[in-house]
Design an enzyme around this catalytic site. Structure first.
Site, PDB file in Angstrom:
ATOM      1  N   LYS A   1       0.513   4.005  -2.756  1.00 11.36           N
ATOM      2  CA  LYS A   1       0.299   5.356  -2.689  1.00 11.36           C
ATOM      3  C   LYS A   1       1.051   6.064  -3.005  1.00 11.36           C
ATOM      4  O   LYS A   1       1.291   7.651  -3.585  1.00 11.36           O
ATOM      5  CB  LYS A   1      -0.489   5.290  -1.000  1.00 11.36           C
ATOM      6  CG  LYS A   1      -1.590   4.551  -1.531  1.00 11.36           C
ATOM      7  CD  LYS A   1      -2.129   5.390  -1.786  1.00 11.36           C
ATOM      8  CE  LYS A   1      -3.968   4.723  -1.461  1.00 11.36           C
ATOM      9  NZ  LYS A   1      -5.540   5.188  -2.090  1.00 11.36           N
TER      10      LYS A   1
ATOM     11  N   TYR B   1       1.049  -1.110  -0.119  1.00 12.43           N
ATOM     12  CA  TYR B   1       0.133   0.117   0.187  1.00 12.43           C
ATOM     13  C   TYR B   1       0.823   1.418  -0.052  1.00 12.43           C
ATOM     14  O   TYR B   1       0.632   2.280  -1.095  1.00 12.43           O
ATOM     15  CB  TYR B   1      -0.730  -0.313   1.371  1.00 12.43           C
ATOM     16  CG  TYR B   1      -1.854   0.644   1.377  1.00 12.43           C
ATOM     17  CD1 TYR B   1      -2.997   1.022   0.264  1.00 12.43           C
ATOM     18  CD2 TYR B   1      -1.599   2.162   2.097  1.00 12.43           C
ATOM     19  CE1 TYR B   1      -3.585   1.876   0.613  1.00 12.43           C
ATOM     20  CE2 TYR B   1      -2.713   3.457   2.178  1.00 12.43           C
ATOM     21  CZ  TYR B   1      -4.459   2.912   0.808  1.00 12.43           C
ATOM     22  OH  TYR B   1      -4.541   3.703   1.395  1.00 12.43           O
TER      23      TYR B   1
HETATM   24  N1  LIG Z   1     -10.120   5.766   4.751  1.00 12.14           N
HETATM   25  C1  LIG Z   1      -8.858   6.108   5.582  1.00 12.14           C
HETATM   26  O1  LIG Z   1      -8.256   6.578   6.048  1.00 12.14           O
HETATM   27  C2  LIG Z   1      -8.202   6.552   4.290  1.00 12.14           C
HETATM   28  C3  LIG Z   1      -6.667   7.458   4.655  1.00 12.14           C
HETATM   29  C4  LIG Z   1      -5.453   7.281   3.498  1.00 12.14           C
HETATM   30  C5  LIG Z   1      -6.262   7.308   2.127  1.00 12.14           C
HETATM   31  N2  LIG Z   1      -7.519   5.965   1.308  1.00 12.14           N
HETATM   32  C6  LIG Z   1      -7.088   6.382   0.395  1.00 12.14           C
HETATM   33  O2  LIG Z   1      -8.807   6.907   0.105  1.00 12.14           O
HETATM   34  C7  LIG Z   1      -9.758   5.931  -0.757  1.00 12.14           C
HETATM   35  C8  LIG Z   1     -11.143   5.372  -0.112  1.00 12.14           C
HETATM   36  O3  LIG Z   1     -10.600   5.435   1.035  1.00 12.14           O
HETATM   37  P1  LIG Z   1     -12.310   4.548   1.404  1.00 12.14           P
HETATM   38  O4  LIG Z   1     -11.514   4.306   2.639  1.00 12.14           O
HETATM   39  O5  LIG Z   1     -13.014   5.561   0.939  1.00 12.14           O
HETATM   40  O6  LIG Z   1     -12.684   2.956   0.833  1.00 12.14           O
HETATM   41  P2  LIG Z   1     -13.315   1.958   0.824  1.00 12.14           P
HETATM   42  O7  LIG Z   1     -14.738   2.943   2.093  1.00 12.14           O
HETATM   43  O8  LIG Z   1     -13.549   0.966   1.568  1.00 12.14           O
HETATM   44  O9  LIG Z   1     -14.869   2.642  -0.574  1.00 12.14           O
HETATM   45  C9  LIG Z   1     -13.666   0.987  -1.180  1.00 12.14           C
HETATM   46  C10 LIG Z   1     -14.361   1.954  -2.492  1.00 12.14           C
HETATM   47  O10 LIG Z   1     -13.352   1.536  -3.370  1.00 12.14           O
HETATM   48  C11 LIG Z   1     -14.340   0.853  -4.752  1.00 12.14           C
HETATM   49  N3  LIG Z   1     -13.203  -0.012  -5.173  1.00 12.14           N
HETATM   50  C12 LIG Z   1     -12.203  -1.385  -4.675  1.00 12.14           C
HETATM   51  N4  LIG Z   1     -11.581  -1.565  -5.198  1.00 12.14           N
HETATM   52  C13 LIG Z   1     -11.664  -0.790  -6.386  1.00 12.14           C
HETATM   53  C14 LIG Z   1     -11.581  -1.542  -8.314  1.00 12.14           C
HETATM   54  N5  LIG Z   1     -10.249  -2.410  -8.266  1.00 12.14           N
HETATM   55  N6  LIG Z   1     -11.940  -0.832  -8.988  1.00 12.14           N
HETATM   56  C15 LIG Z   1     -12.616  -0.358  -9.077  1.00 12.14           C
HETATM   57  N7  LIG Z   1     -13.000   0.113  -7.488  1.00 12.14           N
HETATM   58  C16 LIG Z   1     -12.480  -0.665  -6.695  1.00 12.14           C
HETATM   59  C17 LIG Z   1     -15.056   0.261  -3.660  1.00 12.14           C
HETATM   60  O11 LIG Z   1     -15.982  -0.798  -4.714  1.00 12.14           O
HETATM   61  P3  LIG Z   1     -17.192  -1.962  -4.059  1.00 12.14           P
HETATM   62  O12 LIG Z   1     -18.241  -1.459  -2.873  1.00 12.14           O
HETATM   63  O13 LIG Z   1     -18.031  -2.467  -4.844  1.00 12.14           O
HETATM   64  O14 LIG Z   1     -16.255  -3.217  -3.357  1.00 12.14           O
HETATM   65  C18 LIG Z   1     -15.295   1.243  -2.956  1.00 12.14           C
HETATM   66  O15 LIG Z   1     -16.865   1.952  -3.670  1.00 12.14           O
HETATM   67  C19 LIG Z   1      -8.610   4.714  -1.234  1.00 12.14           C
HETATM   68  O16 LIG Z   1      -7.807   5.333  -2.178  1.00 12.14           O
HETATM   69  C20 LIG Z   1      -7.680   4.701  -0.192  1.00 12.14           C
HETATM   70  O17 LIG Z   1      -6.604   3.804  -0.180  1.00 12.14           O
HETATM   71  C21 LIG Z   1      -8.024   6.754   2.703  1.00 12.14           C
END
Ligand SMILES: NC(=O)c1ccc[n+]([C@@H]2O[C@H](COP(=O)([O-])OP(=O)(O)OC[C@H]3O[C@@H](n4cnc5c(N)ncnc54)[C@H](OP(=O)(O)O)[C@@H]3O)[C@@H](O)[C@H]2O)c1
Length: 241
Positions: free
Chosen positions: A152, A148
């Site tokens: 990133k 990851y």
């Molecule tokens: N949450 C945090 O604290 C945090 C911190 C830093 C960065 N981020 C980044 O922010 C972004 C969003 O995170 P989140 O926490 O909102 O994630 P999340 O709640 O797990 O939601 C992930 C979303 O991405 C979709 N997805 C996953 N794999 C995919 C693929 N191969 N093709 C198309 N869509 C895909 C999922 O679709 P499905 O519903 O169909 O599975 C879902 O809509 C990510 O890039 C994550 O790395 C998050």
């Protein structure tokens, strides 16, 4: 309605907040992509009225076809938010090649695939916005996340390189590096680990998805035309450099 925006991983968490804000604040015609959770996507459309499109961002051909379809249905894609991301945590000694590959293909490969599908059109029209969602863990590294953190971190390099290519065509390319945000992804972190993480956030709490969405909304606006190649850290002061 205004510009057409596609948000990958837009049906849940941070992506959902981005979709809603781009529609409300920027008057965009938003299309939300997702990978496989049809139930979450159905609920999302029911609650927001925003259209969804299902494809794997890591699948090059699927991305090209889906973006073409979105353009046929809604018009040229002018804004891309590369938000889809997954984690497959484990120390290097325990991490399988598949866990490495899946995270690289989705998180970093997805950015390349989406840019390949949309950049030429943006160039021809002389305007475009690409926002890539990186992570604090791509900036600082994180135990148990070589996959990851590498993906990133790669996003931050990808952003700076593509920003140089897009600048003369009116295309800006920026990244946001969220800290720990209260979504399903973070809910998967064990409680004792999360407590230790929150203790290290100067603001004293997890971030909200809406706080990342505000950053995206600024970066895609006309007012942000001189902002390109940048990484906006939104992390409650957890990592500063
Ligand atoms: N949450 C945090 O604290 C945090 C911190 C830093 C960065 N981020 C980044 O922010 C972004 C969003 O995170 P989140 O926490 O909102 O994630 P999340 O709640 O797990 O939601 C992930 C979303 O991405 C979709 N997805 C996953 N794999 C995919 C693929 N191969 N093709 C198309 N869509 C895909 C999922 O679709 P499905 O519903 O169909 O599975 C879902 O809509 C990510 O890039 C994550 O790395 C998050």
């Amino acid at each position: 309605m205004g510009r057409v925006a596609i948000v990958t991983g837009g049906t849940r968490g941070i992506g959902r907040a981005i979709c809603e804000r781009l529609r409300e604040e920027r008057d965009c015609t938003v299309v939300a992509n997702y990978a496989g959770n049809d139930e979450a996507a159905r609920k999302f459309t029911e609650e927001t009225g925003i259209a969804t499109v299902k494809f794997d961002v890591g699948d090059y051909e699927a991305v090209q076809n889906a973006c073409k379809q979105v353009e046929d249905d809604h018009g040229p894609i002018e804004i891309v938010v590369n938000n889809a991301g997954i984690t497959r945590d484990g120390t290097l000694l325990r991490m399988s090649y598949d866990d490495w590959d899946a995270v690289m293909r989705t998180n970093l490969g997805g950015c390349f695939n989406m840019a390949k599908a949309t950049f030429a059109g943006m160039k021809d029209r002389g305007w475009g916005r690409i926002v890539n969602i990186g992570s604090i863990n791509g900036q600082a590294g994180q135990y148990g996340q070589v996959n990851y953190a590498a993906a990133k971190s790669g996003i931050h390099g990808f952003t700076k390189a593509l920003a140089q290519e897009g600048a003369r065509f009116g295309i800006t390319v920026n990244a946001i590096a969220p800290g720990y945000i209260d979504t399903d992804m973070v809910a998967a972190v064990p409680e004792p680990v999360l407590e230790k993480i929150v203790a290290k956030i100067p603001v004293g709490r997890l971030g909200k998805a809406s706080e990342i969405a505000r950053g995206v909304s600024f970066l895609v606006s006309d007012q942000a035309e001189f902002v390109t190649g940048s990484t906006m850290s939104i992390n409650g002061g957890q990592h500063m450099y």
